[in-house]
Motif scaffolding. Structure first.
Motif, short mmCIF file in Angstrom:
data_model
loop_
_atom_site.label_atom_id
_atom_site.label_comp_id
_atom_site.label_asym_id
_atom_site.label_seq_id
_atom_site.Cartn_x
_atom_site.Cartn_y
_atom_site.Cartn_z
N VAL A 48 -1.33 -10.10 8.75
CA VAL A 48 -2.64 -10.06 8.12
C VAL A 48 -2.83 -8.69 7.36
N ALA A 49 -2.27 -7.53 8.02
CA ALA A 49 -2.54 -6.22 7.66
C ALA A 49 -1.62 -6.28 6.19
N ALA A 50 -0.36 -6.96 6.29
CA ALA A 50 0.47 -6.92 5.35
C ALA A 50 -0.20 -7.32 4.00
N ASN A 51 -0.77 -8.71 4.28
CA ASN A 51 -1.76 -9.24 2.91
C ASN A 51 -2.82 -8.26 2.50
N ARG A 52 -3.53 -7.71 3.47
CA ARG A 52 -4.42 -6.71 3.06
C ARG A 52 -4.03 -5.50 2.25
N ALA A 53 -3.03 -5.05 2.69
CA ALA A 53 -2.43 -3.84 2.10
C ALA A 53 -2.02 -4.08 0.86
N MET A 54 -1.42 -5.47 0.65
CA MET A 54 -1.10 -5.81 -0.69
C MET A 54 -2.01 -5.89 -1.79
N ARG A 55 -3.13 -6.18 -1.53
CA ARG A 55 -4.31 -6.38 -2.37
C ARG A 55 -5.25 -5.30 -2.32
N GLU A 56 -5.24 -4.75 -1.27
CA GLU A 56 -6.29 -3.59 -1.32
C GLU A 56 -5.88 -2.15 -0.96
N GLY A 57 -6.75 -1.17 -1.31
CA GLY A 57 -6.12 0.21 -1.03
C GLY A 57 -5.48 1.05 -2.11
N PRO A 58 -5.04 1.98 -1.75
CA PRO A 58 -4.13 2.73 -2.73
C PRO A 58 -2.93 2.08 -3.05
N TRP A 59 -2.17 1.23 -2.20
CA TRP A 59 -0.82 0.73 -2.70
C TRP A 59 -0.81 -0.30 -3.73
N ALA A 60 -1.98 -0.94 -3.58
CA ALA A 60 -2.28 -2.11 -4.56
C ALA A 60 -2.65 -1.42 -6.09
N THR A 61 -3.23 -0.22 -6.12
CA THR A 61 -3.35 0.41 -7.41
C THR A 61 -2.41 1.62 -7.84
N MET A 62 -1.36 1.66 -6.99
CA MET A 62 -0.57 2.82 -7.32
C MET A 62 0.40 2.47 -8.37
N SER A 63 0.72 3.42 -9.41
CA SER A 63 1.80 3.20 -10.42
C SER A 63 3.14 3.12 -9.98
N ALA A 64 3.81 2.44 -10.78
CA ALA A 64 5.05 2.25 -10.23
C ALA A 64 5.90 3.69 -10.27
N THR A 65 5.55 4.56 -11.09
CA THR A 65 5.98 5.82 -11.35
C THR A 65 5.73 6.63 -9.92
N GLU A 66 4.68 6.58 -9.49
CA GLU A 66 4.08 7.23 -8.15
C GLU A 66 5.00 6.60 -6.98
N ARG A 67 4.96 5.20 -7.03
CA ARG A 67 5.79 4.69 -5.99
C ARG A 67 7.32 5.21 -5.87
N GLY A 68 7.83 5.25 -7.35
CA GLY A 68 9.32 5.91 -7.46
C GLY A 68 9.26 7.08 -6.62
N LYS A 69 8.34 8.13 -7.08
CA LYS A 69 8.29 9.20 -6.54
C LYS A 69 8.24 9.33 -4.90
N LEU A 70 7.53 8.47 -4.39
CA LEU A 70 7.66 8.47 -2.89
C LEU A 70 8.85 7.90 -2.37
N MET A 71 9.72 6.95 -2.86
CA MET A 71 10.91 6.43 -2.56
C MET A 71 11.96 7.76 -2.85
N LEU A 72 11.79 8.53 -3.63
CA LEU A 72 12.89 9.79 -3.89
C LEU A 72 12.53 10.79 -2.71
N ARG A 73 11.18 11.03 -2.37
CA ARG A 73 10.88 11.87 -1.16
C ARG A 73 11.58 11.40 0.02
N LEU A 74 11.49 9.95 0.29
CA LEU A 74 11.88 9.55 1.53
C LEU A 74 13.69 9.58 1.31
N ALA A 75 14.24 9.64 0.28
CA ALA A 75 15.53 9.64 0.23
C ALA A 75 15.90 11.18 0.73
N GLU A 76 15.15 12.11 0.18
CA GLU A 76 15.48 13.46 0.69
C GLU A 76 15.47 13.48 2.19
#
Length: 219
Positions: A48-76
């Protein structure tokens, strides 16, 4: 002995069934952690939380570029904590430290690769013999999915599945107990704004990208 909780919908919570199991260090034969044993209700809550996070809130509106930056931060962060994560992996399943250290040193490369690829996911325009029709494809996430990982190198294997899923826009999930307890901390470190909140995991192979994360095991 350390007692862990599920991490679902942005919060640490006890399993609904109030059941834990002990993780035994294969080398010493002694239990070193208590892990929440999830049940169907825990999974339902996470989905239920997963479905909500997919469609509402900051993740749903985050740009692909910003998502990539988070992944690079996680790599570090993973690279910075590679030795500690390798030691947790060894304690969890008894594999050699030399092997696990090598895996953890290479682990960040998946996040870097897909972090760079994330804003290059493209559709295509297809020729068609029908007049006045424009045919094209668009790549986009569908919703909550499940993935399976093996017990023997769970942290590396989860990167193979999780990195492309997050790059494609799904929420993340990771699995295989305390290895992912360690990774969870790295993810939360990369996502200080709470935008990458999406984890629900079951030991033994159930990964639930799309919602908040938890760690546990099916009965």
């Amino acid at each position: 002995m350390k007692t862990y909780q599920h991490y679902i919908d942005g919060q640490y919570v006890d399993p609904i069934g109030q059941r834990w199991f002990r993780s035994v260090d294969p080398y010493s034969g002694k239990a070193w952690a208590r892990i929440p044993q999830g049940c169907a209700k825990d999974v339902d809550r996470a989905v239920v939380a997963a479905n909500r996070a997919m469609r509402e809130g900051p993740w749903a509106t985050m740009s692909a570029t910003e998502r990539g930056k988070l992944m690079l931060r996680l790599a570090e962060l993973v690279a910075k904590n590679a030795q500690r994560l390798a030691e947790i992996e060894v304690r969890d399943n008894g594999k050699l430290l030399a092997e696990m250290a090598g895996q953890m040193n290479y682990h960040p490369e998946w996040w870097r690769y897909f972090g760079g690829l994330v804003d290059k996911v493209e559709g295509r325009v297809m020729p068609i013999d029908k007049p006045d029709i424009f045919a094209f494809t668009r790549q986009e996430p569908v919703g909550v999915v499940g993935a399976m990982t093996a017990w023997n190198s769970p942290l590396l294997l989860i990167a193979w599945k999780l990195a492309p899923a997050i790059a494609a826009g799904l929420r993340g999930g990771d699995q295989a107990v305390r290895i992912h307890v360690g990774l969870d901390a790295r993810i939360r470190g990369a996502d200080q704004g709470g935008r990458l909140s999406g984890w629900r995991v079951q030991r033994g192979g159930r990964l639930w990208p799309g919602g908040r994360r938890g760690i546990g095991r099916s009965p």
